[in-house]
Scaffold this motif. Sequence first.
Motif, PDB file in Angstrom:
ATOM      1  N   THR A  16      15.961  22.929 101.631  1.00  0.00           N
ATOM      2  CA  THR A  16      15.204  22.325 102.723  1.00  0.00           C
ATOM      3  C   THR A  16      15.144  20.823 102.506  1.00  0.00           C
ATOM      4  OG1 THR A  16      13.040  22.561 101.626  1.00  0.00           O
ATOM      5  CG2 THR A  16      13.804  24.399 103.010  1.00  0.00           C
ATOM      6  N   ARG A  18      13.013  17.763 104.157  1.00  0.00           N
ATOM      7  CA  ARG A  18      11.893  17.543 105.075  1.00  0.00           C
ATOM      8  C   ARG A  18      11.445  16.097 105.057  1.00  0.00           C
ATOM      9  NH1 ARG A  18       7.032  21.150 102.709  1.00  0.00           N
ATOM     10  NH2 ARG A  18       8.740  22.524 102.103  1.00  0.00           N
ATOM     11  N   GLY A  22       6.649  17.046 107.535  1.00  0.00           N
ATOM     12  CA  GLY A  22       6.950  18.456 107.298  1.00  0.00           C
ATOM     13  C   GLY A  22       8.123  18.986 108.093  1.00  0.00           C
ATOM     14  N   ALA A  24      11.775  19.841 108.961  1.00  0.00           N
ATOM     15  CA  ALA A  24      12.761  20.129 107.921  1.00  0.00           C
ATOM     16  C   ALA A  24      14.038  20.746 108.479  1.00  0.00           C
ATOM     17  CB  ALA A  24      12.170  21.071 106.879  1.00  0.00           C
ATOM     18  N   ALA A  38       7.095  28.832 103.057  1.00  0.00           N
ATOM     19  CA  ALA A  38       7.003  27.375 103.046  1.00  0.00           C
ATOM     20  C   ALA A  38       6.358  26.868 104.334  1.00  0.00           C
ATOM     21  CB  ALA A  38       8.399  26.771 102.869  1.00  0.00           C
ATOM     22  N   ALA A  39       6.613  27.564 105.442  1.00  0.00           N
ATOM     23  CA  ALA A  39       6.000  27.172 106.708  1.00  0.00           C
ATOM     24  C   ALA A  39       4.483  27.288 106.654  1.00  0.00           C
ATOM     25  CB  ALA A  39       6.559  28.021 107.846  1.00  0.00           C
ATOM     26  N   LEU A  43       5.724  23.391 106.241  1.00  0.00           N
ATOM     27  CA  LEU A  43       7.105  23.131 106.626  1.00  0.00           C
ATOM     28  C   LEU A  43       7.334  23.561 108.071  1.00  0.00           C
ATOM     29  CD1 LEU A  43      10.346  23.547 104.683  1.00  0.00           C
ATOM     30  CD2 LEU A  43      10.101  24.932 106.757  1.00  0.00           C
TER      31      LEU A  43
END
Length: 254
Positions: A16, A18, A22, A24, A38-39, A43
Amino acid sequence: MHLLPLPAFEDNYIWTLRDDAGRALVVDPGEAGPVLCAAADGLLPVGILLTHHHHDHIGGVGELLERWPDLPVIAPDDERIAIATRRTGDGDRVEVAGWGFDTLAVPGHTVSHIAFHGHGLLFCGDTLFSLGCGRMFEGTPAQMLDSLERLAALPGDTRVCCGHEYTLSNAAFARVVEPDNPALMRRIEEAQAMRQSGRPTLPSSVAAEREANPFLRIDVPAVRAAIVGQTGHPIRSRVDAFAALRRWKDGFRA
């Protein structure tokens, strides 16, 4: 700009890239779970880059599109990647949300494999690994050698973002091929320390791979002598040398 590999499966990395907000790019999401986790920490995917069609690199795309249906999915021109929204090929420029990457054709592992180069980064999938290279499932030795040399010609400070955590397993083979290479020994010690502390050994750099990766060093006398010693007969060409080295690695057991 923040570069972070998300571990997936046993040894894959989903890369990723980014920004501070955030947003990415996601590279080769073989499974959706790590990206969704991760979200939850902020993210926000704005695009997906795919290097080749193998399931452990594209298998999570469908689930990610269920969550973010408008994501562009940029992939090589290969009908086996049916979820692509945009195709890219050698020499094309890919622009997504302010990031720009040049597309490089790097056949060998698969015939349609591509890499993305930009912002000092190389997303190379399963073509170039730290201290190794991918198996040739579809391509020829000549294709793979040309692809690797194309990547090795990139600026030395380019960060090499490989698709798998294979550094230490590759190191076991590399030290048999070139045991007197001090750069290789340093890289092995560094990688061992990283793994012992739970860190990825990646990204590597193009310069580091030139110094220690046997598949980028087939013209080095010590490497060529090791290949001849293993095969028991003279090497007729650089392609023959590479092919013999790859066959040796295919059958190698530490």
